[in-house]
Design a protein around this motif. Structure first.
Motif, mmCIF file in Angstrom:
data_model
loop_
_atom_site.group_PDB
_atom_site.id
_atom_site.type_symbol
_atom_site.label_atom_id
_atom_site.label_comp_id
_atom_site.label_asym_id
_atom_site.label_seq_id
_atom_site.Cartn_x
_atom_site.Cartn_y
_atom_site.Cartn_z
ATOM 1 N N GLN A 6 -27.373 27.132 -49.680
ATOM 2 C CA GLN A 6 -27.512 27.105 -48.225
ATOM 3 C C GLN A 6 -29.016 27.087 -47.962
ATOM 4 O OE1 GLN A 6 -24.031 30.324 -47.813
ATOM 5 N NE2 GLN A 6 -24.780 29.636 -45.819
ATOM 6 N N GLU A 8 -30.990 26.931 -45.452
ATOM 7 C CA GLU A 8 -31.607 27.594 -44.301
ATOM 8 C C GLU A 8 -31.222 29.065 -44.272
ATOM 9 O OE1 GLU A 8 -31.018 23.809 -41.300
ATOM 10 O OE2 GLU A 8 -29.330 24.955 -42.095
ATOM 11 N N THR A 20 -25.102 23.150 -36.539
ATOM 12 C CA THR A 20 -24.788 22.759 -37.909
ATOM 13 C C THR A 20 -25.385 23.790 -38.849
ATOM 14 O OG1 THR A 20 -24.781 20.390 -37.399
ATOM 15 C CG2 THR A 20 -25.064 21.010 -39.705
ATOM 16 N N LYS A 22 -25.855 24.225 -42.923
ATOM 17 C CA LYS A 22 -25.781 23.322 -44.071
ATOM 18 C C LYS A 22 -25.343 24.027 -45.350
ATOM 19 C CE LYS A 22 -29.320 20.235 -42.260
ATOM 20 N NZ LYS A 22 -30.682 19.693 -42.458
ATOM 21 N N CYS A 23 -24.638 23.258 -46.188
ATOM 22 C CA CYS A 23 -24.197 23.752 -47.495
ATOM 23 C C CYS A 23 -24.122 22.572 -48.449
ATOM 24 C CB CYS A 23 -22.840 24.430 -47.381
ATOM 25 S SG CYS A 23 -22.087 24.884 -48.961
ATOM 26 N N THR A 24 -24.701 22.713 -49.619
ATOM 27 C CA THR A 24 -24.532 21.723 -50.670
ATOM 28 C C THR A 24 -23.988 22.427 -51.897
ATOM 29 O OG1 THR A 24 -26.802 21.970 -51.425
ATOM 30 C CG2 THR A 24 -26.373 20.231 -49.820
ATOM 31 N N SER A 73 -22.018 17.701 -50.043
ATOM 32 C CA SER A 73 -22.291 18.629 -48.943
ATOM 33 C C SER A 73 -21.007 19.026 -48.247
ATOM 34 C CB SER A 73 -23.271 18.008 -47.955
ATOM 35 O OG SER A 73 -22.665 16.905 -47.290
ATOM 36 N N HIS A 75 -21.081 20.745 -44.702
ATOM 37 C CA HIS A 75 -21.770 21.366 -43.573
ATOM 38 C C HIS A 75 -20.780 21.862 -42.525
ATOM 39 C CE1 HIS A 75 -25.198 19.851 -45.536
ATOM 40 N NE2 HIS A 75 -25.333 18.696 -44.891
ATOM 41 N N LYS A 77 -19.887 22.884 -38.674
ATOM 42 C CA LYS A 77 -20.315 22.370 -37.375
ATOM 43 C C LYS A 77 -19.468 22.949 -36.255
ATOM 44 C CE LYS A 77 -21.837 18.008 -39.362
ATOM 45 N NZ LYS A 77 -21.897 16.535 -39.256
ATOM 46 N N CYS A 91 -21.121 29.929 -47.348
ATOM 47 C CA CYS A 91 -20.396 28.836 -47.989
ATOM 48 C C CYS A 91 -20.023 29.294 -49.401
ATOM 49 C CB CYS A 91 -21.303 27.610 -48.041
ATOM 50 S SG CYS A 91 -20.561 26.134 -48.751
ATOM 51 N N THR A 105 -26.435 32.082 -44.289
ATOM 52 C CA THR A 105 -27.302 31.581 -43.224
ATOM 53 C C THR A 105 -27.023 32.397 -41.976
ATOM 54 O OG1 THR A 105 -27.316 29.330 -44.098
ATOM 55 C CG2 THR A 105 -27.877 29.614 -41.761
#
Lengths: 111, 114
Positions: A6, A8, A20, A22-24, A73, A75, A77, A91, A105
């Motif tokens: 994550q 951020e 949003t 984010k997650c990868t 990813s 993400h 939202k 995540c 996050t």
């Protein structure tokens, strides 16, 4: 090895604006991906998960997440943020035995 | 009400004094797990159990023990706690150990080791 990132630590969004988080991820095989939310002094609560099928997953409280295999990813939202969405979001990826969580996050929704 | 319970919720102890944090679920779940949450590190898995008498190490098992003698209970044991085990601990369960299953989390136990 499986991992989740994550990128951020904190996201600030004005109330009413889209958000949003984010997650990868990095997994071998098909991923099982989850989003959880943690409110102050509470345990984690399930929001949504991707197992297979539709890349757009809908979950609790109006949240949705988009699974993108090519970008690895997932993400989170929401079209219109509420002040009550302010919380810590995690995540996670899961295999048959273990669970790997991102660092979280913190989402701040500004009135 | 379906839930995961943990006790105690808050605990302050001293280095070396053995302690047990209990975890119980009333959903007949096979899979149970312990996590610790530390700022900037997220949740890290300590131990997990796929069923009665079946336990295995997670990512950070050092200094912890677990047992699973009954399906509903999964206690976390710190034989000789140290200050670096000061953390927020969560127990979780899911119906099966399969990857698609959602976990249900307890309310957390905040442990301080002096």
């Amino acid at each position: 090895a499986q991992s989740v990132a994550q990128p951020e630590d904190q996201v600030n969004v004005a109330e009413g604006n889209p958000l949003t988080v984010k997650c990868t991820y990095s997994v071998s095989g098909n991923p099982y991906l989850f989003w959880y939310v943690q409110y102050p002094n509470r345990g984690l609560q399930f929001l949504l998960k991707y197992i297979t099928g539709d890349n757009l997953v809908k979950g609790s409280y109006g949240f949705e997440a988009e699974f993108n295999k090519s970008q690895t990813s997932f993400h989170l939202k929401k079209p219109s943020a509420l002040v009550s969405d302010s919380a810590l979001y995690f995540c996670a990826v899961r295999d048959m035995k273990r669970n790997i969580f991102g660092k979280g996050t913190r989402l701040h929704i500004l009135p | 009400e379906a839930q995961v319970t943990q006790n105690p919720r808050y605990l302050i102890t001293v280095t070396g004094k053995k302690l047990t944090v209990t975890c119980s679920q009333n959903m007949n779940h096979e899979y149970m797990s312990w996590y610790r949450q530390d700022p900037g590190l997220g949740l890290r898995q300590i131990y997990y159990s796929m069923n009665v008498e079946v336990t295995d190490k997670g990512d950070v098992p050092e200094g912890y023990k677990v047992s699973r003698k009954e399906k509903r209970n999964f206690p976390l044991i710190l034989e000789s706690p140290s200050p670096n085990q000061t953390s927020l601990y969560f127990c979780a369960s899911s119906k099966y150990s399969g990857g698609a299953d959602t976990q249900y989390f307890g309310p957390g136990t905040r442990l301080t080791v002096l």
